[in-house]
Enzyme design. Structure first.
Site, short mmCIF file in Angstrom:
data_model
loop_
_atom_site.label_atom_id
_atom_site.label_comp_id
_atom_site.label_asym_id
_atom_site.label_seq_id
_atom_site.Cartn_x
_atom_site.Cartn_y
_atom_site.Cartn_z
N SER A 1 0.84 -1.19 0.00
CA SER A 1 0.00 0.00 0.00
C SER A 1 0.88 1.24 0.00
O SER A 1 2.10 1.16 0.07
CB SER A 1 -0.90 0.02 1.24
OG SER A 1 -0.12 0.28 2.37
N LYS A 2 0.21 2.38 -0.07
CA LYS A 2 0.90 3.67 -0.10
C LYS A 2 1.93 3.79 1.03
O LYS A 2 2.95 4.45 0.89
CB LYS A 2 -0.19 4.76 0.01
CG LYS A 2 0.23 6.12 -0.42
CD LYS A 2 0.22 6.30 -1.92
CE LYS A 2 0.99 7.56 -2.29
NZ LYS A 2 1.70 7.52 -3.52
#
Ligand code: GLU
Length: 501
Positions: A277-278
Site C-alpha cells: 500500500s501507499k
C-alpha cells in the site's frame, strides 16, 4: 474462438503497480495468442471517481510500452480544457476527451446504462431477478439478525413474497434495486486458471444486487454483461475478485451464456508479507516514472513478480517477454515487492543506454538547465555506471555548479599535515597543468595521475579530489576534473593550496 482479454480499471485513484501487473499479464497473453487487448473503464461507483485516473492510467500504459488494441485507447490533451473544481464535473469533462476504438463500445460503463437496464429487465421478466424495496434500515436489521445467529449476512427475500400487483404498484412509486435470485441449493464451481477448482455452496451466497436504486449497475452485473458483449475469452484479474466470481457465474447461467476462462493473479505483498500500500512508499506507476525509473526496468521487474520463467535468466525486454510468456507459469504464491531489486533492474537498463539517449532522458532531472551540451554529456558519462534512477543523475555532483566550501582539514588524507597536503596538491597541479586543454580527457587525466599515485593512492588523490569538489564523497578525481575542465580544475587546486598555506 479469438483470444480477447481486457483490463477493467475503476477510475478511483492513480494507476498502481498491481494494476500494471494485471495489464502486463493480459497484454502478454494477448500478444502471445495474437489476440486483442481491450481496456474498459468501470465507473459505475460514482461516489469514488477520481478525475485524473483515466489520463493517469493511459499515460502509465503508454510509458510502459503496453499498447492497447481496443476500447479506451487514448485521450486528447486535458490541459486548459478541464478547469472545473468540482470533481464529478471534471471527471465528466475528461471523459468526453477519451478516445474509444472498436466495435463493442461504448467502453466506459457510465455510457452503457441503457444496456444494463435492458438485460436486468430480461431477468425480471424471466423471474430470475426481482425488485427489492427494502430500506437501508430494514436491511441493517436483517444483517444484524444474521450476525446474532452466527449466519452469513444474507438478504431474507422479504420482497420476493410480494404479489405481482403489489410489486408493480411499488415499482411505479418508490426507488428499488434489482436482485438476482440465487438458487437455494447446489454449488457454483469454476476452474481457476491459476488456482484450479474453486467452489462455493449457493446457500451461502446473498442475492446480489444487479441494479442499484440510482439506476447504475453494480460491478457484478456490468462486468458480466460487458465481458459477454465484448466477447472476452479470458479474464485475468487480481485475486481480490475470487469471492465475487461465483456470483458472476450465476449471472452468466441466468442468461444461459458461456463463461470465459477465468484466472486470478496473486496480489503483490510488501516485504513484511502484508498488502502493498501507499505506506510502503511509491506504488503508483506515475510515482516511479517521476522518480526516474526506466520503463524497461519497471516492466521487467513487474513481469517477474507474477510469472516465473523457470530459468536463471532475469533480464527480459518486452519483446522477449511476449515470446516467452506462458500462462501456465503464472505464480501461485504471492510475490513480494523488493525495492532494491527494482533499483537493480533500473541500474542495469541505465547502463545499457547510449550516452546521447541517456542525456536526453536525464535532462528533466539535471539540477540546472545546463546549456552546455558537452557538460551534460560528461555528467551523464560519469554517472551512468553509478546510478539507479534518472533522478540520481545529480548525486554527488553539486560541486560542478558551485564553488566548493570546505574546512581545510578535509584536504588531509589520514594523518597528513598541511605541508604534505600542499606538496601533494602541487604534484597533482603539475600533472594536470601539463595536459593541454584540448586533450583534457578522462584517460589523459587518469593515466598520469594513477602512475604518479602508485600503490597508495590516498595521499595524492584524496587532497586533489577534495580540492576539486569540497565533498566527502564524489566521483573519482579524474572524472571530477574532466567535468570541470582544465581551467576550473587548475583554479580550484590553486585555491586549495592557498587555503592550506
Ligand atoms: N473494476 C474492477 C477493478 O477496478 C475490475 C475487476 C475485474 O477485472 O473484473 O479492479
Amino acid at each position: 474462438m479469438k483470444t480477447r482479454v481486457r483490463i477493467a480499471p475503476s477510475p478511483t485513484g492513480l494507476f498502481h503497480l498491481g494494476g500494471l501487473r494485471t495489464a502486463l499479464t493480459n497484454y502478454l497473453f494477448a500478444r502471445k495468442e495474437r489476440g486483442v487487448f481491450v481496456v474498459r473503464v468501470e465507473d459505475t461507483d460514482q461516489s469514488r471517481l477520481v478525475p485524473e485516473a483515466i489520463p493517469d492510467m493511459l499515460e502509465s500504459l503508454r510509458w510502459s510500452g503496453i499498447g492497447i488494441d481496443e476500447g479506451v485507447t487514448g485521450i486528447q490533451s486535458t490541459k486548459h480544457k478541464v478547469q472545473s473544481t468540482n470533481s464529478k464535473e471534471r471527471y465528466n469533462r475528461i471523459k468526453k476527451l477519451v478516445i474509444q476504438k472498436g466495435n463493442f463500445g461504448p467502453y466506459i460503463q457510465s455510457e452503457r446504462l441503457e444496456i444494463y437496464r435492458r438485460y436486468a429487465e430480461e431477468l425480471l421478466r424471466k423471474k430470475i431477478a426481482y425488485p427489492c424495496f427494502c430500506t437501508p434500515e430494514r436491511l441493517d436489521k436483517v444483517r444484524k439478525n444474521c450476525q446474532a445467529k452466527d449466519l452469513p449476512p444474507k438478504y431474507d427475500r422479504h420482497c420476493l413474497s410480494l404479489s405481482e400487483a403489489e410489486m408493480k404498484n411499488k415499482m411505479a412509486k418508490i426507488p428499488y434495486v434489482i436482485r438476482l435470485k440465487v438458487p437455494n441449493s447446489g454449488k457454483t464451481v469454476f476452474n481457476d486458471l491459476v488456482r484450479g477448482r474453486i467452489e462455493m455452496e449457493n446457500k451461502l451466497l446473498d442475492d446480489p444486487i444487479l441494479i442499484k436504486s440510482d439506476g447504475f449497475p453494480t460491478y457484478h452485473f456490468s462486468v458480466v454483461i460487458d465481458d459477454h458483449l465484448m466477447r472476452i475469452s479470458h479474464i485475468l484479474r487480481g485475486e481480490e475478485w475470487i469471492p465475487s466470481t461465483p456470483k458472476h457465474i450465476l449471472i452468466y447461467q441466468a442468461f444461459d451464456w458461456s463463461v470465459p476462462v477465468i484466472g486470478h493473479l496473486t496480489n503483490i505483498l510488501n516485504m513484511k508479507g502484508g498488502k502493498l500500500s501507499k505506506r510502503d512508499g511509491d506504488v503508483s506507476v506515475s510515482d516511479f516514472r517521476q522518480k526516474g525509473y526506466l520503463p524497461e526496468a519497471v516492466i521487467n521487474f513487474v513481469a517477474l513478480l507474477g510469472w516465473n520463467p523457470k530459468t536463471t535468466k532475469e533480464i527480459f525486454t518486452l519483446a522477449e517477454l511476449v515470446r516467452e510468456f506462458d500462462i501456465k507459469k503464472l505464480n501461485k504464491a504471492a510475490p513480494r515487492f523488493d525495492q532494491q531489486r527494482l533499483e537493480w533492474f533500473s541500474g542495469h537498463y541505465i547502463r545499457q543506454k547510449p550516452v546521447a539517449e541517456l542525456a536526453r532522458l536525464c535532462a528533466p532531472y539535471l539540477e540546472k538547465n545546463i546549456k552546455d551540451k558537452n557538460l551534460v554529456k560528461k555528467i551523464v558519462t560519469v554517472q551512468q555506471p553509478r546510478i539507479h534512477t534518472l533522478s540520481d543523475v545529480n548525486r554527488e555532483i553539486e560541486f560542478v555548479f558551485k564553488l566548493p566550501q570546505y574546512p581545510k582539514q578535509l584536504l588531509r588524507w589520514k594523518d597528513m599535515g598541511d605541508r604534505a597536503v600542499i606538496e601533494s596538491l602541487r604534484r597533482a597541479l603539475k600533472i594536470i597543468g601539463k595536459i593541454p586543454a584540448s586533450k583534457f580527457t578522462l584517460t589523459n587525466l587518469e593515466k598520469p595521475l594513477m602512475a604518479a599515485a602508485g600503490a597508495d593512492r590516498g595521499p595524492l588523490l584524496w587532497p586533489l579530489r577534495v580540492a576539486l569538489t569540497g565533498q566527502k564523497q564524489s566521483p573519482s578525481p579524474f572524472e571530477c576534473a574532466w567535468m570541470l575542465g582544465k581551467n576550473e580544475s587548475v583554479e580550484r587546486v590553486k585555491a586549495a593550496i592557498r587555503k592550506t598555506a
